[in-house]
Design an enzyme around this catalytic site. Structure first.
Site, mmCIF file in Angstrom:
data_model
loop_
_atom_site.group_PDB
_atom_site.id
_atom_site.type_symbol
_atom_site.label_atom_id
_atom_site.label_comp_id
_atom_site.label_asym_id
_atom_site.label_seq_id
_atom_site.Cartn_x
_atom_site.Cartn_y
_atom_site.Cartn_z
ATOM 1 N N LYS A 139 2.037 2.142 7.257
ATOM 2 C CA LYS A 139 2.396 1.297 8.399
ATOM 3 C C LYS A 139 3.298 2.038 9.383
ATOM 4 O O LYS A 139 3.975 3.010 9.045
ATOM 5 C CB LYS A 139 3.125 0.045 7.914
ATOM 6 C CG LYS A 139 2.258 -0.902 7.111
ATOM 7 C CD LYS A 139 0.998 -1.343 7.839
ATOM 8 C CE LYS A 139 1.261 -2.287 8.997
ATOM 9 N NZ LYS A 139 -0.012 -2.656 9.678
ATOM 10 N N GLU B 290 -5.262 4.790 13.940
ATOM 11 C CA GLU B 290 -6.197 3.906 14.640
ATOM 12 C C GLU B 290 -6.847 4.534 15.868
ATOM 13 O O GLU B 290 -7.823 3.983 16.379
ATOM 14 C CB GLU B 290 -5.508 2.586 15.026
ATOM 15 C CG GLU B 290 -4.450 2.673 16.121
ATOM 16 C CD GLU B 290 -3.068 3.076 15.615
ATOM 17 O OE1 GLU B 290 -2.945 3.426 14.438
ATOM 18 O OE2 GLU B 290 -2.112 3.063 16.421
ATOM 19 N N TYR C 52 -0.607 4.602 10.616
ATOM 20 C CA TYR C 52 -0.943 3.642 11.673
ATOM 21 C C TYR C 52 0.283 3.526 12.573
ATOM 22 O O TYR C 52 1.416 3.428 12.084
ATOM 23 C CB TYR C 52 -1.233 2.253 11.082
ATOM 24 C CG TYR C 52 -2.584 2.107 10.422
ATOM 25 C CD1 TYR C 52 -3.768 2.310 11.130
ATOM 26 C CD2 TYR C 52 -2.691 1.738 9.086
ATOM 27 C CE1 TYR C 52 -5.015 2.166 10.514
ATOM 28 C CE2 TYR C 52 -3.936 1.589 8.471
ATOM 29 C CZ TYR C 52 -5.087 1.805 9.192
ATOM 30 O OH TYR C 52 -6.313 1.659 8.581
ATOM 31 N N ASP D 119 -5.965 -10.590 14.734
ATOM 32 C CA ASP D 119 -5.046 -9.507 15.144
ATOM 33 C C ASP D 119 -5.271 -9.098 16.598
ATOM 34 O O ASP D 119 -4.447 -8.390 17.180
ATOM 35 C CB ASP D 119 -5.152 -8.303 14.196
ATOM 36 C CG ASP D 119 -6.542 -7.687 14.165
ATOM 37 O OD1 ASP D 119 -7.507 -8.352 14.586
ATOM 38 O OD2 ASP D 119 -6.668 -6.529 13.735
ATOM 39 N N ARG E 119 0.837 -1.203 0.000
ATOM 40 C CA ARG E 119 0.000 0.000 0.000
ATOM 41 C C ARG E 119 0.871 1.252 0.000
ATOM 42 O O ARG E 119 2.067 1.196 0.290
ATOM 43 C CB ARG E 119 -0.907 0.004 1.247
ATOM 44 C CG ARG E 119 -2.053 -0.967 1.161
ATOM 45 C CD ARG E 119 -2.835 -1.044 2.447
ATOM 46 N NE ARG E 119 -2.075 -1.666 3.528
ATOM 47 C CZ ARG E 119 -2.488 -1.787 4.788
ATOM 48 N NH1 ARG E 119 -3.655 -1.310 5.140
ATOM 49 N NH2 ARG E 119 -1.741 -2.379 5.694
ATOM 50 N N HIS F 209 -0.123 1.747 16.134
ATOM 51 C CA HIS F 209 -0.344 0.550 16.984
ATOM 52 C C HIS F 209 0.673 0.477 18.119
ATOM 53 O O HIS F 209 1.312 -0.553 18.348
ATOM 54 C CB HIS F 209 -0.267 -0.729 16.131
ATOM 55 C CG HIS F 209 -1.296 -0.791 15.047
ATOM 56 N ND1 HIS F 209 -2.648 -0.819 15.307
ATOM 57 C CD2 HIS F 209 -1.182 -0.802 13.690
ATOM 58 C CE1 HIS F 209 -3.323 -0.856 14.175
ATOM 59 N NE2 HIS F 209 -2.453 -0.834 13.183
HETATM 60 P P1 NAD Z 1 -16.558 -3.790 15.255
HETATM 61 O O1 NAD Z 1 -16.353 -3.142 16.576
HETATM 62 O O2 NAD Z 1 -17.172 -3.012 14.140
HETATM 63 O O3 NAD Z 1 -17.475 -5.100 15.434
HETATM 64 C C1 NAD Z 1 -17.247 -6.060 16.433
HETATM 65 C C2 NAD Z 1 -18.578 -6.728 16.736
HETATM 66 O O4 NAD Z 1 -18.310 -7.831 17.613
HETATM 67 C C3 NAD Z 1 -19.583 -5.816 17.445
HETATM 68 O O5 NAD Z 1 -20.808 -5.767 16.733
HETATM 69 C C4 NAD Z 1 -19.754 -6.499 18.821
HETATM 70 O O6 NAD Z 1 -21.055 -6.353 19.361
HETATM 71 C C5 NAD Z 1 -19.434 -7.942 18.454
HETATM 72 N N1 NAD Z 1 -19.135 -8.798 19.594
HETATM 73 C C6 NAD Z 1 -18.432 -8.521 20.716
HETATM 74 N N2 NAD Z 1 -18.415 -9.608 21.525
HETATM 75 C C7 NAD Z 1 -19.101 -10.587 20.877
HETATM 76 C C8 NAD Z 1 -19.451 -11.932 21.182
HETATM 77 N N3 NAD Z 1 -19.076 -12.500 22.339
HETATM 78 N N4 NAD Z 1 -20.176 -12.633 20.281
HETATM 79 C C9 NAD Z 1 -20.559 -12.084 19.119
HETATM 80 N N5 NAD Z 1 -20.284 -10.803 18.781
HETATM 81 C C10 NAD Z 1 -19.571 -10.072 19.645
HETATM 82 O O7 NAD Z 1 -15.132 -4.384 14.827
HETATM 83 P P2 NAD Z 1 -14.668 -4.710 13.336
HETATM 84 O O8 NAD Z 1 -14.143 -3.465 12.701
HETATM 85 O O9 NAD Z 1 -15.732 -5.466 12.669
HETATM 86 O O10 NAD Z 1 -13.379 -5.635 13.619
HETATM 87 C C11 NAD Z 1 -13.510 -6.994 14.011
HETATM 88 C C12 NAD Z 1 -12.110 -7.577 14.186
HETATM 89 O O11 NAD Z 1 -11.462 -7.678 12.913
HETATM 90 C C13 NAD Z 1 -11.165 -6.723 15.040
HETATM 91 O O12 NAD Z 1 -10.398 -7.570 15.867
HETATM 92 C C14 NAD Z 1 -10.287 -6.041 14.019
HETATM 93 O O13 NAD Z 1 -9.036 -5.641 14.556
HETATM 94 C C15 NAD Z 1 -10.136 -7.177 13.041
HETATM 95 N N6 NAD Z 1 -9.579 -6.839 11.725
HETATM 96 C C16 NAD Z 1 -8.664 -7.713 11.222
HETATM 97 C C17 NAD Z 1 -8.126 -7.520 9.967
HETATM 98 C C18 NAD Z 1 -7.200 -8.551 9.410
HETATM 99 O O14 NAD Z 1 -6.537 -8.287 8.406
HETATM 100 N N7 NAD Z 1 -7.125 -9.735 9.984
HETATM 101 C C19 NAD Z 1 -8.461 -6.380 9.217
HETATM 102 C C20 NAD Z 1 -9.398 -5.482 9.755
HETATM 103 C C21 NAD Z 1 -9.962 -5.725 11.023
#
Ligand code: NAD
Length: 360
Positions: A73, A116, A92, A268, A15, A94
């Site tokens: 990054k 973030e 970012y 993550d 990116r 972190h």
């Molecule tokens: P978000 O806050 O928009 O959504 C999280 C959801 O999880 C909320 O609706 C919340 O109510 C729900 N939740 C919490 N506890 C729960 C449970 N016990 N059961 C069911 N649902 C529950 O967050 P997001 O932006 O959707 O991000 C989700 C995850 O994805 C984060 O950890 C974020 O860091 C990660 N992420 C990872 C990557 C990657 O490349 N792997 C990229 C972007 C985001």
């Protein structure tokens, strides 16, 4: 202001902070933009397009010599030598997971504004959202791919075909990642069930999908029941600032179908599956108890053309404000002020301070 855009040097990071279009927006406002040669190539932005937009192509030292450095990054050790008092770094960071960088920013006196932690009054994180949108949509795409037999999956087509039922997709968490994953799965014709603890969120999803998604309250028995039926599970939970809860335990895994796939986007934050560990795009999956696990922690990195545009669309208005007003931009905008993590050798983000037991 002089703005530097260095090439990202983290492994497999393609990116770039600003497209040629974004550079043009900055140049039009009277700023000088120094782009490191080749910075945009991985995102499909060649040097000549930056030149046409008014940028000067420079080497890495010159790009980092700017008043403001606009990046994607967090700086890695090789880049610490460029940190200094008076530098405005917008990227970012972190920091809660990176003590060496925190120390380097504080020791150098760099003004560090982290994407973030920029936060709107309604609690939304506008510079994290675009990457969650990308990861959510990719999660279904990756899941569909790894369900294919040659990829190690059970050999089920997400949408089925006339006369043959579609796959069952189970999405844990209905936030930004979850709703985007669900939207793609619905689009491909799968049966989709989404579980969340937030009833308001389930009401919203039930409304907007008009019955195409089954919404279920996320409780231990409900998760246990649905993972058993799943062909593809997408982990998308987040408890802000905390490690993800292990919603799928090892004993639940044993009840899942042979060749079913788990894409744990929440990896993550530690992941919401007991058996998940972080993987890379080179080797994205591994198998436990017959279930394919996908745990790539930087999913958007695989689609840099889309990710660069999606991120740049959201960061550019803030970058323009910082370029126009310097640190005064933070006084004018509370959301941007919350992005400030380090200033003149002081930690200014309480969440980072809490992670290290330091005052902020
Ligand atoms: P978000 O806050 O928009 O959504 C999280 C959801 O999880 C909320 O609706 C919340 O109510 C729900 N939740 C919490 N506890 C729960 C449970 N016990 N059961 C069911 N649902 C529950 O967050 P997001 O932006 O959707 O991000 C989700 C995850 O994805 C984060 O950890 C974020 O860091 C990660 N992420 C990872 C990557 C990657 O490349 N792997 C990229 C972007 C985001």
């Amino acid at each position: 202001m002089i703005i530097g855009i260095p090439k990202e040097i983290k492994t497999l990071e393609n990116r770039v902070a600003a497209t040629p279009g974004a550079v043009e927006s900055l140049v039009r406002r009277g700023h000088t933009v120094l782009v490191e040669t080749g910075a945009g190539v991985g995102s499909g932005c060649p040097d000549e397009d930056y030149v046409a937009a008014g940028a000067q192509m420079v080497d890495v030292d010159k790009a980092w010599s700017a008043d403001m450095v606009y990046k994607v990054k967090e700086p890695i050790a090789k880049e610490y030598k460029y940190l200094r008092e008076g530098l405005l770094l917008f990227t970012y960071l972190h920091l809660a997971a990176d003590k060496p960088l925190t120390d380097a920013l504080l020791a150098s006196g760099t003004t560090g504004i982290a994407y973030e932690t920029v936060q709107l009054p309604n609690g939304a994180l506008p510079l994290l959202t675009p990457m969650s949108e990308v990861a959510g949509r990719m999660a279904t795409q990756e899941g569909a791919k790894f369900l294919e037999k040659p990829m190690g999956g059970s050999g089920v087509l997400l949408g089925g075909v006339p006369g043959v039922p579609p796959a069952q997709v189970v999405v844990l968490g209905g936030g930004v990642v979850g709703i985007n994953a669900a939207k793609m799965a619905v689009g491909l014709g799968a049966n989709v069930t989404l579980l969340d603890v937030n009833h308001g969120r389930l009401q919203y999803i039930d409304d907007v999908f008009g019955g195409r998604i089954t919404t279920i309250t996320s409780t231990e028995p409900n998760i246990r029941e649905w993972v058993k039926k799943a062909d593809l599970v997408i982990g998308a939970v987040l408890i802000p600032g905390a490690k993800a809860p292990h919603l799928i335990t090892r004993d639940m895994l044993k009840t899942m179908k042979e060749g079913s796939v788990i894409v744990d986007v929440a990896v993550d934050q530690g992941g919401c599956v007991e058996t998940i560990k972080a993987t890379t795009h080179d080797q994205p999956t591994y198998v436990v108890d017959g279930v394919v696990h996908y745990g790539v922690a930087n999913m958007p990195g695989a689609v840099p053309r889309t990710s660069t545009l999606a991120l740049g669309n959201q960061t550019l208005p803030y970058a323009i404000a910082i370029a126009n007003h310097g640190v005064d931009a933070l006084r004018k905008d509370r959301a941007l002020a919350l992005g400030l993590n380090t200033y003149k050798g002081k930690l200014t983000c309480p969440a980072v301070g809490a992670a290290f037991g330091m005052a902020a």
